[in-house]
Motif scaffolding. Structure first.
Motif, PDB file in Angstrom:
ATOM      1  N   ASP A 169       0.826  -1.124   0.148  1.00  0.00           N
ATOM      2  CA  ASP A 169       0.223  -0.013  -0.080  1.00  0.00           C
ATOM      3  C   ASP A 169       0.816   1.312  -0.030  1.00  0.00           C
ATOM      4  O   ASP A 169       0.640   2.337  -0.567  1.00  0.00           O
ATOM      5  CB  ASP A 169      -1.021  -0.081   1.137  1.00  0.00           C
ATOM      6  N   GLN A 170       1.941   1.138   0.810  1.00  0.00           N
ATOM      7  CA  GLN A 170       2.879   2.272   0.584  1.00  0.00           C
ATOM      8  C   GLN A 170       3.551   2.466  -0.620  1.00  0.00           C
ATOM      9  O   GLN A 170       3.406   3.646  -1.165  1.00  0.00           O
ATOM     10  CB  GLN A 170       3.928   1.987   1.703  1.00  0.00           C
ATOM     11  N   LYS A 171       3.789   1.614  -1.498  1.00  0.00           N
ATOM     12  CA  LYS A 171       4.360   1.920  -2.693  1.00  0.00           C
ATOM     13  C   LYS A 171       3.284   2.143  -3.493  1.00  0.00           C
ATOM     14  O   LYS A 171       3.258   3.055  -4.431  1.00  0.00           O
ATOM     15  CB  LYS A 171       4.686   0.444  -3.473  1.00  0.00           C
ATOM     16  N   VAL A 172       2.049   1.905  -3.538  1.00  0.00           N
ATOM     17  CA  VAL A 172       0.602   2.467  -4.257  1.00  0.00           C
ATOM     18  C   VAL A 172       0.601   3.734  -4.029  1.00  0.00           C
ATOM     19  O   VAL A 172       0.501   4.791  -4.948  1.00  0.00           O
ATOM     20  CB  VAL A 172      -0.511   1.589  -3.989  1.00  0.00           C
ATOM     21  N   LEU A 173       0.610   4.194  -2.601  1.00  0.00           N
ATOM     22  CA  LEU A 173       0.464   5.696  -2.424  1.00  0.00           C
ATOM     23  C   LEU A 173       1.613   6.448  -2.860  1.00  0.00           C
ATOM     24  O   LEU A 173       1.382   7.858  -3.375  1.00  0.00           O
ATOM     25  CB  LEU A 173       0.605   5.736  -0.648  1.00  0.00           C
ATOM     26  N   LEU A 174       2.844   5.999  -2.732  1.00  0.00           N
ATOM     27  CA  LEU A 174       3.925   6.736  -3.189  1.00  0.00           C
ATOM     28  C   LEU A 174       3.889   6.984  -4.793  1.00  0.00           C
ATOM     29  O   LEU A 174       4.312   8.018  -5.287  1.00  0.00           O
ATOM     30  CB  LEU A 174       5.170   6.074  -2.955  1.00  0.00           C
ATOM     31  N   ASN A 175       3.578   5.844  -5.409  1.00  0.00           N
ATOM     32  CA  ASN A 175       3.394   6.235  -6.927  1.00  0.00           C
ATOM     33  C   ASN A 175       2.348   6.976  -7.193  1.00  0.00           C
ATOM     34  O   ASN A 175       2.473   7.767  -8.036  1.00  0.00           O
ATOM     35  CB  ASN A 175       2.921   4.531  -7.478  1.00  0.00           C
ATOM     36  N   ALA A 176       1.061   6.981  -6.496  1.00  0.00           N
ATOM     37  CA  ALA A 176       0.146   8.081  -6.713  1.00  0.00           C
ATOM     38  C   ALA A 176       0.562   9.306  -6.719  1.00  0.00           C
ATOM     39  O   ALA A 176       0.225  10.389  -7.074  1.00  0.00           O
ATOM     40  CB  ALA A 176      -1.092   7.725  -6.009  1.00  0.00           C
ATOM     41  N   LEU A 177       1.318   9.808  -5.423  1.00  0.00           N
ATOM     42  CA  LEU A 177       1.810  11.147  -5.199  1.00  0.00           C
ATOM     43  C   LEU A 177       2.909  11.406  -6.349  1.00  0.00           C
ATOM     44  O   LEU A 177       2.864  12.458  -6.814  1.00  0.00           O
ATOM     45  CB  LEU A 177       2.599  10.920  -3.800  1.00  0.00           C
TER      46      LEU A 177
END
Length: 402
Positions: A9-17
């Motif tokens: 989920d952290q990777k998904v969030l970072l990618n979205a940012l």
């Protein structure tokens, strides 16, 4: 409930940012390309307006006070603005101070087309008032004053108008100076201070407030909120107002009008003796440029204004300078304490703690350390006959308390 994000989920969030940042960057690039698109000269006001969006035209309409035109189509709105230019634009010029006048004057003296480096918000200010428009001519950036606007400006640019510019400049700087020292003022208190320094009646005071509202779109040195007017550096106006209310019997420090106008300069720094001594101490021990040393001490002053302790300020300096040895830390702390005690503070209505200690009125000191002269070594308020915390060995009343 466990709210910790999984690594996935952290990777998904970072990618979205990252995608959001990239999208913002591309939008800014497109906006800049559109702003500096090719401009064909000679041109006129209507042709320049045709380059703008309907929203841009609506901004001009609003700032000119044109009523009954919000539902018009783009070309119809261009026609209305072109017809009303001679009537509406002088009122916009009447609100200028020296900074804005000098920019327009410089371009006007070069025939209405020249390049002057401006920040984005300043460009937006002039464009949203139908005065200056950016573009490219022969591959070079220019700012263009349409001939109709140029004619309007030249018609009012006389000795009487330049005197009005000087008056506007003085009034705006006075307000900026008040907010520099007091941090935040209610509208009522701001009006009282304006009357105190300029002797204005209620109508003229209202005109100055209106003048200030327009100026802040350009300068952004102050802002209006629910608490009143605040310096642009105040991040918590309500806290400043709370501190003022806790000292209801303490009058605002009586600065002179000249002191306030001087403090209203955009890059003003209050270089009191403690500030200067701290700058010299840093330069002597670290051999850094004057500007860099002043910036460091300026950050310390800001930390004092928002209520940070000497210990927190020392921790900040340790991230900027090599401060490891105990004797060096002690020397820094002495100067931080001296700076704290002699800085005119927002929470104290423009007073410095050392000035407060000389007042017999016990109501001056509110809860907490704000308003107290601090001896960091003993963690207590310094009395008049105590050794001065600056380390000279003299009594406080004969040193920093004098």
């Amino acid at each position: 409930m466990d709210t910790k994000l999984s690594s996935k989920d952290q990777k998904v969030l970072l990618n979205a940012l990252e995608k959001a940042k990239e999208m913002t960057r591309k939008m800014e690039e497109r906006s800049e390309q559109k702003r500096w698109s090719e401009l064909e000269l000679p041109t006129d006001f209507a042709n320049i307006l045709a380059r703008l969006s309907k929203n841009d035209l609506s901004d001009i309409r609003t700032n000119w006070g044109v009523s009954g035109a919000s539902a018009l189509k783009k070309q119809d709105l261009i026609d209305v603005l072109t017809l009303q230019l001679a009537e509406k634009l002088p009122a916009v010029f009447d609100l200028f101070d020296k900074a804005r006048y000098d920019i327009v004057k410089k371009i006007a003296d070069k025939g209405g087309c020249a390049y002057v480096p401006l920040e984005s918000r300043q460009l937006e200010y002039f464009q949203s008032r139908g005065i200056l428009f950016p573009g490219m001519v022969n591959g070079k950036k220019v700012l263009c004053i349409p001939p109709e606007v140029l004619e309007c400006f030249k018609a009012i640019d006389n000795a009487e108008y330049r005197q009005q510019i000087r008056s506007n400049t003085e009034r705006i700087k006075l307000v900026h100076g008040l907010l520099f020292y007091y941090g935040t003022l209610s509208l009522k208190e701001l009006c009282r201070q304006i009357h105190l320094h300029l002797g204005t009646d209620e109508q003229l005071t209202g005109e100055i407030i209106y003048l200030l509202e327009g100026a802040e779109k350009f300068h952004q040195q102050a802002r209006l909120g629910a608490e009143g007017y605040s310096s642009g550096r105040v991040w918590d106006p309500e806290k400043v107002k709370d501190e003022h209310r806790s000292r209801k019997d303490l009058p605002f420090f009586p600065f002179t009008t000249a002191e306030l106008i001087k403090a209203g300069e955009p890059d003003f720094v209050d270089r009191n003796p403690s500030f200067t001594a701290f700058v010299e101490f840093i330069r002597k021990n670290y051999e850094i440029p004057l500007k860099e040393a002043e910036q460091l001490v300026g950050e310390c002053v800001y930390a004092i204004q928002i209520g940070e302790s000497p210990g927190q300020i020392l921790q900040f300096l340790q991230t900027q300078l090599e401060i490891n040895e105990l004797n060096v830390m002690t020397s820094f702390m002495d100067r931080i304490v001296m700076l704290h005690n002699n800085t005119k503070q927002w929470f104290l209505k423009g007073h410095a703690p050392s000035e407060m200690s000389r007042r017999a009125d016990s109501a001056i000191t509110a809860s907490g350390t704000a308003g107290e002269v601090i001896d960091f070594a003993t963690r207590r308020k310094v009395g008049r006959n105590d050794p001065c915390p600056c380390g000279t060995g003299k009594k406080f009343k004969k040193c920093c308390g004098n």
